[in-house]
Design a protein around this motif. Sequence first.
Motif, PDB file in Angstrom:
ATOM      1  N   LYS A 283      -1.115  -4.973   4.178  1.00 30.44           N
ATOM      2  CA  LYS A 283       0.422  -4.709   5.960  1.00 30.44           C
ATOM      3  C   LYS A 283       0.257  -3.755   6.205  1.00 30.44           C
ATOM      4  O   LYS A 283      -0.220  -3.410   7.133  1.00 30.44           O
ATOM      5  CB  LYS A 283       1.032  -5.669   5.689  1.00 30.44           C
ATOM      6  CG  LYS A 283       1.473  -6.090   6.820  1.00 30.44           C
ATOM      7  CD  LYS A 283       0.856  -6.854   7.143  1.00 30.44           C
ATOM      8  CE  LYS A 283       0.940  -7.640   8.608  1.00 30.44           C
ATOM      9  NZ  LYS A 283       0.868  -8.522   9.388  1.00 30.44           N
ATOM     10  N   ALA A 284       1.137  -2.750   5.406  1.00 29.87           N
ATOM     11  CA  ALA A 284       1.076  -1.478   5.961  1.00 29.87           C
ATOM     12  C   ALA A 284      -0.430  -0.291   5.785  1.00 29.87           C
ATOM     13  O   ALA A 284      -0.075   0.211   7.386  1.00 29.87           O
ATOM     14  CB  ALA A 284       2.231  -0.408   4.903  1.00 29.87           C
TER      15      ALA A 284
ATOM     16  N   GLU B  28       9.667   0.293  -6.221  1.00 30.27           N
ATOM     17  CA  GLU B  28      10.211  -1.167  -5.846  1.00 30.27           C
ATOM     18  C   GLU B  28       9.359  -2.008  -7.150  1.00 30.27           C
ATOM     19  O   GLU B  28       8.637  -1.379  -7.789  1.00 30.27           O
ATOM     20  CB  GLU B  28       8.848  -1.642  -4.493  1.00 30.27           C
ATOM     21  CG  GLU B  28       8.029  -1.602  -3.632  1.00 30.27           C
ATOM     22  CD  GLU B  28       7.463  -2.281  -2.759  1.00 30.27           C
ATOM     23  OE1 GLU B  28       7.937  -2.555  -2.213  1.00 30.27           O
ATOM     24  OE2 GLU B  28       6.958  -0.902  -2.099  1.00 30.27           O
TER      25      GLU B  28
ATOM     26  N   ASP C 203       7.880   3.665  -4.631  1.00 26.58           N
ATOM     27  CA  ASP C 203       8.637   3.544  -4.114  1.00 26.58           C
ATOM     28  C   ASP C 203      10.023   2.788  -4.601  1.00 26.58           C
ATOM     29  O   ASP C 203      10.952   2.391  -3.497  1.00 26.58           O
ATOM     30  CB  ASP C 203       8.918   2.913  -2.989  1.00 26.58           C
ATOM     31  CG  ASP C 203       7.562   4.171  -2.007  1.00 26.58           C
ATOM     32  OD1 ASP C 203       7.311   5.200  -2.711  1.00 26.58           O
ATOM     33  OD2 ASP C 203       7.207   4.189  -0.559  1.00 26.58           O
TER      34      ASP C 203
ATOM     35  N   ASP D 219       5.890  -6.832  -5.322  1.00 26.06           N
ATOM     36  CA  ASP D 219       5.901  -6.760  -4.169  1.00 26.06           C
ATOM     37  C   ASP D 219       5.157  -5.130  -3.012  1.00 26.06           C
ATOM     38  O   ASP D 219       5.209  -5.530  -2.228  1.00 26.06           O
ATOM     39  CB  ASP D 219       7.653  -5.696  -4.244  1.00 26.06           C
ATOM     40  CG  ASP D 219       8.237  -7.466  -5.020  1.00 26.06           C
ATOM     41  OD1 ASP D 219       8.032  -8.379  -4.885  1.00 26.06           O
ATOM     42  OD2 ASP D 219       9.079  -7.103  -5.639  1.00 26.06           O
ATOM     43  N   ALA D 220       5.000  -4.005  -4.284  1.00 31.85           N
ATOM     44  CA  ALA D 220       4.236  -3.025  -3.354  1.00 31.85           C
ATOM     45  C   ALA D 220       2.630  -3.591  -3.342  1.00 31.85           C
ATOM     46  O   ALA D 220       2.021  -3.437  -1.693  1.00 31.85           O
ATOM     47  CB  ALA D 220       4.300  -2.045  -4.053  1.00 31.85           C
TER      48      ALA D 220
ATOM     49  N   ALA E 170      -2.754  -9.262   5.524  1.00 28.31           N
ATOM     50  CA  ALA E 170      -1.565  -9.975   4.535  1.00 28.31           C
ATOM     51  C   ALA E 170      -2.611 -10.926   2.993  1.00 28.31           C
ATOM     52  O   ALA E 170      -3.393 -11.519   3.814  1.00 28.31           O
ATOM     53  CB  ALA E 170      -1.435 -11.585   5.659  1.00 28.31           C
TER      54      ALA E 170
ATOM     55  N   VAL F   7       2.095  -6.416  -1.623  1.00 31.09           N
ATOM     56  CA  VAL F   7       1.712  -7.106  -0.400  1.00 31.09           C
ATOM     57  C   VAL F   7       2.420  -6.497   0.205  1.00 31.09           C
ATOM     58  O   VAL F   7       1.650  -6.034   1.478  1.00 31.09           O
ATOM     59  CB  VAL F   7       3.137  -8.574  -0.942  1.00 31.09           C
ATOM     60  CG1 VAL F   7       3.466  -9.080   0.438  1.00 31.09           C
ATOM     61  CG2 VAL F   7       2.517  -9.613  -1.830  1.00 31.09           C
ATOM     62  N   ARG F   8       2.861  -5.430   0.675  1.00 29.60           N
ATOM     63  CA  ARG F   8       3.870  -4.506   1.620  1.00 29.60           C
ATOM     64  C   ARG F   8       2.620  -3.159   1.813  1.00 29.60           C
ATOM     65  O   ARG F   8       2.195  -3.771   3.035  1.00 29.60           O
ATOM     66  CB  ARG F   8       5.339  -3.616   0.720  1.00 29.60           C
ATOM     67  CG  ARG F   8       5.589  -3.201   2.027  1.00 29.60           C
ATOM     68  CD  ARG F   8       6.221  -1.420   1.437  1.00 29.60           C
ATOM     69  NE  ARG F   8       6.103  -0.958  -0.031  1.00 29.60           N
ATOM     70  CZ  ARG F   8       5.925  -0.117   0.275  1.00 29.60           C
ATOM     71  NH1 ARG F   8       5.202   0.199   1.284  1.00 29.60           N
ATOM     72  NH2 ARG F   8       5.370   0.787  -0.685  1.00 29.60           N
ATOM     73  N   LEU F   9       1.780  -2.739   0.614  1.00 28.53           N
ATOM     74  CA  LEU F   9       0.631  -1.606   1.062  1.00 28.53           C
ATOM     75  C   LEU F   9       0.146  -2.682   2.425  1.00 28.53           C
ATOM     76  O   LEU F   9      -0.834  -1.388   2.826  1.00 28.53           O
ATOM     77  CB  LEU F   9       0.614  -1.512  -0.176  1.00 28.53           C
ATOM     78  CG  LEU F   9       1.877  -0.492  -0.438  1.00 28.53           C
ATOM     79  CD1 LEU F   9       0.811   0.005  -1.921  1.00 28.53           C
ATOM     80  CD2 LEU F   9       1.740   1.020  -0.273  1.00 28.53           C
TER      81      LEU F   9
END
Length: 72
Positions: free
Chosen positions: A54-55, A43, A41, A47-48, A60, A50-52
């Motif tokens: 969690k989502a 980024e 997306d 960064d992805a 974490a 770390v984000r993915l």
Amino acid sequence: MTPKICDQLSVVLFIHRGAEIALNFRKNCPQPYALPAGHLDGELFYDAAVRLPKAKVGIAVREQILICQERC
């Protein structure tokens, strides 16, 4: 019929704690389980990564190691 081609960049995550591995349960066959994954997306890859988690699975990330990077 030609196969659908994904034109977006994606990240697939191998998440483990000891002998435990995080998997997503999917309702479609033939593979009902899959590693958490998603599109970048716009980024950065890390960064992805770390984000993915969690989502997707509520985890974490504390440490990241790039295992493989390739273009299909």
